[in-house]
Scaffold this motif. Structure first.
Motif, PDB file in Angstrom:
ATOM      1  N   ASP A 256       0.799  -1.165   0.115  1.00  0.00           N
ATOM      2  CA  ASP A 256       0.067  -0.018  -0.048  1.00  0.00           C
ATOM      3  C   ASP A 256       0.835   1.061   0.021  1.00  0.00           C
ATOM      4  O   ASP A 256       0.488   2.300  -0.417  1.00  0.00           O
ATOM      5  CB  ASP A 256      -0.894   0.097   1.108  1.00  0.00           C
ATOM      6  CG  ASP A 256      -1.673  -1.297   1.166  1.00  0.00           C
ATOM      7  OD1 ASP A 256      -2.203  -1.614   0.202  1.00  0.00           O
ATOM      8  OD2 ASP A 256      -2.272  -1.689   2.350  1.00  0.00           O
ATOM      9  N   LEU A 257       1.943   0.987   0.378  1.00  0.00           N
ATOM     10  CA  LEU A 257       3.074   2.239   0.562  1.00  0.00           C
ATOM     11  C   LEU A 257       4.456   1.712   0.420  1.00  0.00           C
ATOM     12  O   LEU A 257       4.730   0.747   1.033  1.00  0.00           O
ATOM     13  CB  LEU A 257       2.807   2.845   1.868  1.00  0.00           C
ATOM     14  CG  LEU A 257       3.555   4.231   2.448  1.00  0.00           C
ATOM     15  CD1 LEU A 257       2.715   5.128   3.152  1.00  0.00           C
ATOM     16  CD2 LEU A 257       4.934   3.835   2.878  1.00  0.00           C
ATOM     17  N   VAL A 258       5.180   2.432  -0.231  1.00  0.00           N
ATOM     18  CA  VAL A 258       6.643   2.012  -0.424  1.00  0.00           C
ATOM     19  C   VAL A 258       7.369   3.344  -0.192  1.00  0.00           C
ATOM     20  O   VAL A 258       7.246   4.307  -0.977  1.00  0.00           O
ATOM     21  CB  VAL A 258       6.969   1.492  -1.791  1.00  0.00           C
ATOM     22  CG1 VAL A 258       8.624   1.098  -1.800  1.00  0.00           C
ATOM     23  CG2 VAL A 258       6.289   0.162  -2.019  1.00  0.00           C
ATOM     24  N   LEU A 259       8.348   3.090   0.654  1.00  0.00           N
ATOM     25  CA  LEU A 259       8.987   4.540   0.961  1.00  0.00           C
ATOM     26  C   LEU A 259      10.289   4.245   0.622  1.00  0.00           C
ATOM     27  O   LEU A 259      11.310   3.177   0.460  1.00  0.00           O
ATOM     28  CB  LEU A 259       9.108   4.460   2.800  1.00  0.00           C
ATOM     29  CG  LEU A 259      10.291   5.288   3.133  1.00  0.00           C
ATOM     30  CD1 LEU A 259      10.048   6.981   2.710  1.00  0.00           C
ATOM     31  CD2 LEU A 259      10.388   5.235   4.528  1.00  0.00           C
ATOM     32  N   CYS A 260      10.694   5.231  -0.271  1.00  0.00           N
ATOM     33  CA  CYS A 260      12.075   5.167  -0.913  1.00  0.00           C
ATOM     34  C   CYS A 260      13.218   6.398  -0.178  1.00  0.00           C
ATOM     35  O   CYS A 260      12.951   7.409  -0.614  1.00  0.00           O
ATOM     36  CB  CYS A 260      12.145   5.474  -2.232  1.00  0.00           C
ATOM     37  SG  CYS A 260      11.090   4.264  -3.510  1.00  0.00           S
ATOM     38  N   ASP A 261      13.889   6.038   0.795  1.00  0.00           N
ATOM     39  CA  ASP A 261      14.686   6.750   1.639  1.00  0.00           C
ATOM     40  C   ASP A 261      15.898   6.566   0.784  1.00  0.00           C
ATOM     41  O   ASP A 261      16.967   5.790   1.128  1.00  0.00           O
ATOM     42  CB  ASP A 261      14.925   6.390   2.925  1.00  0.00           C
ATOM     43  CG  ASP A 261      15.665   7.259   3.824  1.00  0.00           C
ATOM     44  OD1 ASP A 261      15.851   8.323   3.543  1.00  0.00           O
ATOM     45  OD2 ASP A 261      15.967   6.827   4.927  1.00  0.00           O
TER      46      ASP A 261
ATOM     47  N   TYR B  12       8.883   9.259  -1.673  1.00  0.00           N
ATOM     48  CA  TYR B  12      10.471   9.504  -1.850  1.00  0.00           C
ATOM     49  C   TYR B  12      11.240  10.574  -0.825  1.00  0.00           C
ATOM     50  O   TYR B  12      10.361  11.522  -0.337  1.00  0.00           O
ATOM     51  CB  TYR B  12      10.354  10.457  -3.164  1.00  0.00           C
ATOM     52  CG  TYR B  12      11.826  10.813  -3.853  1.00  0.00           C
ATOM     53  CD1 TYR B  12      12.975   9.583  -3.834  1.00  0.00           C
ATOM     54  CD2 TYR B  12      12.437  11.885  -3.751  1.00  0.00           C
ATOM     55  CE1 TYR B  12      14.190   9.880  -4.385  1.00  0.00           C
ATOM     56  CE2 TYR B  12      13.747  12.219  -4.033  1.00  0.00           C
ATOM     57  CZ  TYR B  12      14.435  11.057  -4.364  1.00  0.00           C
ATOM     58  OH  TYR B  12      15.869  11.302  -4.817  1.00  0.00           O
ATOM     59  N   ALA B  13      12.252  10.331  -0.323  1.00  0.00           N
ATOM     60  CA  ALA B  13      12.773  11.021   0.821  1.00  0.00           C
ATOM     61  C   ALA B  13      14.191  10.914   0.753  1.00  0.00           C
ATOM     62  O   ALA B  13      14.699   9.947   0.058  1.00  0.00           O
ATOM     63  CB  ALA B  13      12.238  10.528   2.164  1.00  0.00           C
ATOM     64  N   THR B  14      14.999  12.215   0.797  1.00  0.00           N
ATOM     65  CA  THR B  14      16.343  12.129   1.180  1.00  0.00           C
ATOM     66  C   THR B  14      16.660  13.021   2.085  1.00  0.00           C
ATOM     67  O   THR B  14      15.998  14.106   2.519  1.00  0.00           O
ATOM     68  CB  THR B  14      17.102  12.780  -0.279  1.00  0.00           C
ATOM     69  OG1 THR B  14      16.583  14.458  -0.143  1.00  0.00           O
ATOM     70  CG2 THR B  14      16.716  11.977  -1.513  1.00  0.00           C
ATOM     71  N   CYS B  15      18.076  13.238   2.628  1.00  0.00           N
ATOM     72  CA  CYS B  15      18.395  13.841   3.639  1.00  0.00           C
ATOM     73  C   CYS B  15      19.424  14.798   2.738  1.00  0.00           C
ATOM     74  O   CYS B  15      20.568  15.179   3.352  1.00  0.00           O
ATOM     75  CB  CYS B  15      19.137  13.185   4.936  1.00  0.00           C
ATOM     76  SG  CYS B  15      20.652  12.367   4.505  1.00  0.00           S
ATOM     77  N   SER B  16      18.795  15.369   1.756  1.00  0.00           N
ATOM     78  CA  SER B  16      19.728  16.322   0.711  1.00  0.00           C
ATOM     79  C   SER B  16      18.864  17.531   0.715  1.00  0.00           C
ATOM     80  O   SER B  16      17.900  17.654   0.830  1.00  0.00           O
ATOM     81  CB  SER B  16      19.629  15.602  -0.509  1.00  0.00           C
ATOM     82  OG  SER B  16      20.139  16.883  -1.475  1.00  0.00           O
ATOM     83  N   VAL B  17      19.698  18.746   0.756  1.00  0.00           N
ATOM     84  CA  VAL B  17      19.035  20.021   0.450  1.00  0.00           C
ATOM     85  C   VAL B  17      19.212  20.359  -1.138  1.00  0.00           C
ATOM     86  O   VAL B  17      19.042  21.711  -1.216  1.00  0.00           O
ATOM     87  CB  VAL B  17      19.802  20.992   1.301  1.00  0.00           C
ATOM     88  CG1 VAL B  17      19.444  20.736   3.002  1.00  0.00           C
ATOM     89  CG2 VAL B  17      21.235  21.166   1.226  1.00  0.00           C
TER      90      VAL B  17
ATOM     91  N   HIS C 175       5.176  12.746  -1.852  1.00  0.00           N
ATOM     92  CA  HIS C 175       4.283  11.666  -2.165  1.00  0.00           C
ATOM     93  C   HIS C 175       3.349  11.582  -3.177  1.00  0.00           C
ATOM     94  O   HIS C 175       3.033  12.556  -3.704  1.00  0.00           O
ATOM     95  CB  HIS C 175       3.100  12.060  -0.710  1.00  0.00           C
ATOM     96  CG  HIS C 175       3.652  11.959   0.806  1.00  0.00           C
ATOM     97  ND1 HIS C 175       2.548  11.938   1.744  1.00  0.00           N
ATOM     98  CD2 HIS C 175       4.715  11.761   1.183  1.00  0.00           C
ATOM     99  CE1 HIS C 175       3.577  12.289   2.646  1.00  0.00           C
ATOM    100  NE2 HIS C 175       4.817  11.875   2.419  1.00  0.00           N
ATOM    101  N   LEU C 176       3.746  10.567  -3.808  1.00  0.00           N
ATOM    102  CA  LEU C 176       3.134  10.312  -5.289  1.00  0.00           C
ATOM    103  C   LEU C 176       2.139   9.351  -5.410  1.00  0.00           C
ATOM    104  O   LEU C 176       2.122   8.161  -4.566  1.00  0.00           O
ATOM    105  CB  LEU C 176       4.479  10.113  -6.171  1.00  0.00           C
ATOM    106  CG  LEU C 176       5.641  10.826  -5.968  1.00  0.00           C
ATOM    107  CD1 LEU C 176       6.802  10.357  -7.012  1.00  0.00           C
ATOM    108  CD2 LEU C 176       5.426  12.361  -6.337  1.00  0.00           C
ATOM    109  N   THR C 177       1.029   9.615  -6.274  1.00  0.00           N
ATOM    110  CA  THR C 177       0.218   8.451  -6.443  1.00  0.00           C
ATOM    111  C   THR C 177      -0.166   8.189  -7.845  1.00  0.00           C
ATOM    112  O   THR C 177       0.201   9.377  -8.567  1.00  0.00           O
ATOM    113  CB  THR C 177      -1.134   8.602  -5.725  1.00  0.00           C
ATOM    114  OG1 THR C 177      -1.895   9.805  -6.261  1.00  0.00           O
ATOM    115  CG2 THR C 177      -1.083   8.646  -4.369  1.00  0.00           C
TER     116      THR C 177
END
Ligand SMILES: C[S@@+](CC[C@H](N)C(=O)[O-])C[C@H]1O[C@@H](n2cnc3c(N)ncnc32)[C@H](O)[C@@H]1O
Length: 386
Positions: free
Chosen positions: A282-287, A337-342, A382-384
Motif C-alpha cells: 500500500d505504501l513504498v518508502l524510498c529513503d 520519496y525522501a532524502t537527507c539532501s538540500v 508523496h506520489l500516487t
C-alpha cells in the motif's frame, strides 16, 4: 591529557586524514595507540577534528595552511583563543609557533565569510536554496543536535523524558516532530539509559521522524531502502501499519532485528526475490541514497569528498529506485520519496523527472525541512497514480 596535548593529538589525526585516512578510522587508530587517553580526552580530540572538518576553508585561511598544525592553529583563532597558550612545547603540547606562523593567516572577516563548501557546489546550493543558501552553508559548520525519537509503543513523551532525566539525560521537546526530543545535557550517556535499553527511545534526527509523521495511512508499508532501519522502526511504532524492510545490500540491515526487538515492534525483512511474492504494497518508502548534504555537519568529510560525478551517479540511482519501487505498489498505493539532501538536483528535480516519465502519476504532497538547530535538512514527496 592537557588541553594542549589534545590539540597535539588532533594535529596528528588531521595529518592522517589529509593523507587519505577516513577521520573515524584515524581517530580509532589513535585511540588504540593512546591507552592513556580517557573517554573525555577521546571526545575532546574528536570534537577538534570534526570542528576543523566542518570549517576547513575558514580555519585553513585563519591558520595560513592546510597541515594539521595550521588547521588547529586556525581553529583556535576562530574560537578566539590565544594559540600561544597551547603551542608551547610543555609536556605533550605542540611546539611554539614560529614567527612565520604568527604572521600567517587571513583576516577574520574574510575567513569567516567563506561558505566552507566545495566551489563547484556553490551554484547548485544557490539554485536549490535561493536566499537561504549562505545561511544553510553556515549552519553546516556547526555541530548538529542530538535527537531522540520516543517510541510511543513503549512510553509516552513525558514518561520517556522523566526516565531519561533520572539517568542523567536532560531533554526538551523538539517542535519538528511530535515524537522528537533534543538532548540538552548528558548526550554521551544516552545509550546506557534504561529508557534507551528498554526501547522507549531511539537516536534519530527530528526531520527523519517528521518524514514518517507526514506519511499517509496505509496498511502494508515497505521501506525499500531500509539500511539500519531508522525509518522502518519509526513506521512500525505507528498504529495500523505492517512494516517490511528491504535493502539492495542486505548486510546494511544487520542491526534492524535487534533494534526492532528492543523497540517491541515486528518488521519483516525481505530479500529482493521475496518482494515479488509479497507485493503489492500500500505504501513504498524510498529513503534513497543521496549526498547527505542535509546532514553534512554530522559527517563533514563527505562534504569535501562529494563530486559532480557522484551527484550524477546518485541521480541515476535515485531515478532507478523510484521506477523499481513504483511497480511494487497496489493500484492506489503511495510512492514516498525522501532524502537527507538540500539539493534540488536530488529532490524536486527527481520528482519532476519521474512524473515526466510516468505521466499517469501525480505529486500529492512535498515538503522540505530546512537544516536548523532542531534538525537536519530533509525532503519528502508523496506520489500516487492518477
Ligand atoms: C539513506 S540510506 C537509508 C537509511 C535508512 N532508511 C534509515 O532511515 O536508517 C539508503 C539505503 O539505500 C540502499 N540502496 C541503494 N541502492 C538501492 C536500490 N537500488 N534498492 C534498494 N536499496 C538501495 C543503500 O544500501 C542504503 O542502505
Amino acid at each position: 591529557m592537557t588541553p594542549a596535548a589534545r590539540i597535539a593529538a588532533a594535529i596528528e589525526i588531521l595529518d592522517a586524514v589529509s593523507q587519505g585516512r577516513a577521520a573515524e578510522q584515524a581517530l580509532t587508530r589513535w585511540a588504540r595507540q593512546s591507552r592513556f587517553a580517557g573517554s573525555k580526552d577521546r571526545a575532546a580530540v574528536r570534537d577538534h577534528v570534526f570542528d576543523v572538518l566542518r570549517l576547513k576553508d575558514t580555519v585553513a585561511a585563519l591558520g595560513g595552511g592546510v597541515s594539521g598544525r595550521a588547521l588547529m592553529l586556525g581553529l583556535l583563532r576562530y574560537n578566539g583563543l590565544d594559540p600561544s597558550e597551547f603551542f608551547n612545547a610543555q609536556g605533550y603540547a605542540p611546539d611554539p609557533l614560529s614567527d612565520e606562523e604568527q604572521s600567517r593567516g587571513t583576516d577574520r572577516d574574510t575567513a569567516c565569510a567563506l561558505w566552507n563548501l566545495p566551489e563547484w557546489l556553490v551554484p547548485e546550493f544557490e539554485r536549490s536554496l535561493g536566499a537561504e543558501a549562505g545561511a544553510v552553508a553556515a549552519a553546516l559548520t556547526h555541530r548538529g543536535p542530538v535527537s531522540l525519537r520516543v517510541n510511543l509503543k513503549e512510553a509516552d513523551v513525558a514518561t520517556a523524558m522523566q526516565n531519561l532525566q533520572s539517568d542523567g539525560v536532560v531533554t526538551t521537546a523538539n517542535p519538528v516532530a511530535q515524537t522528537a526530543l533534543t538532548v540538552i545535557e548528558g548526550a554521551r550517556r544516552v545509550r546506557n539509559t534504561t529508557a534507551y535499553l528498554t526501547g522507549q527511545v531511539e537516536l534519530q534526527d527530528a526531520a527523519s521522524q517528521a518524514v514518517i509523521d507526514a506519511l499517509p495511512q496505509a496498511l502494508t508499508c515497505l521501506d525499500y531502502c531500509a539500511g539500519g532501519g531508522g525509518k522502518a522502526l519509526a513506521m512500525a511504532a505507528q498504529p495500523n501499519r505492517r512494516v517490511y524492510a528491504h535493502d539492495s545490500d542486505p548486510a546494511r540491515m544487520r542491526d534492524l532485528s535487534p533494534r526492532a526487538e528492543r523497540a517491541g515492534v515486528g518488521i519483516q525483512e525481505l530479500s529482493t526475490d521475496q518482494l515479488r511474492t509479497h507485493m503489492p504494497f500500500d505504501l513504498v518508502l524510498c529513503d534513497a541514497p543521496c549526498s547527505g548534504s542535509g546532514a553534512w555537519r554530522r559527517s563533514p568529510e563527505a562534504k569535501w569528498s562529494f563530486t559532480a560525478a557522484r551527484l550524477e551517479e546518485l541521480q541515476a540511482i535515485q531515478q532507478d529506485i523510484l521506477q523499481q519501487a513504483a511497480v511494487l505498489l497496489s493500484e492506489n498505493g503511495w510512492l514516498i520519496y525522501a532524502t537527507c539532501s538540500v539539493l534540488k538536483a536530488e529532490n524536486e528535480d527527481q520528482v519532476e523527472t519521474f512524473l515526466s516519465r510516468n505521466p499517469d502519476w501525480q505529486c500529492r504532497y512535498q515538503r522540505r525541512w530546512p537544516l536548523s538547530e532542531n534538525c537536519d535538512g530533509f525532503y519528502t514527496a508523496h506520489l500516487t497514480r492518477g
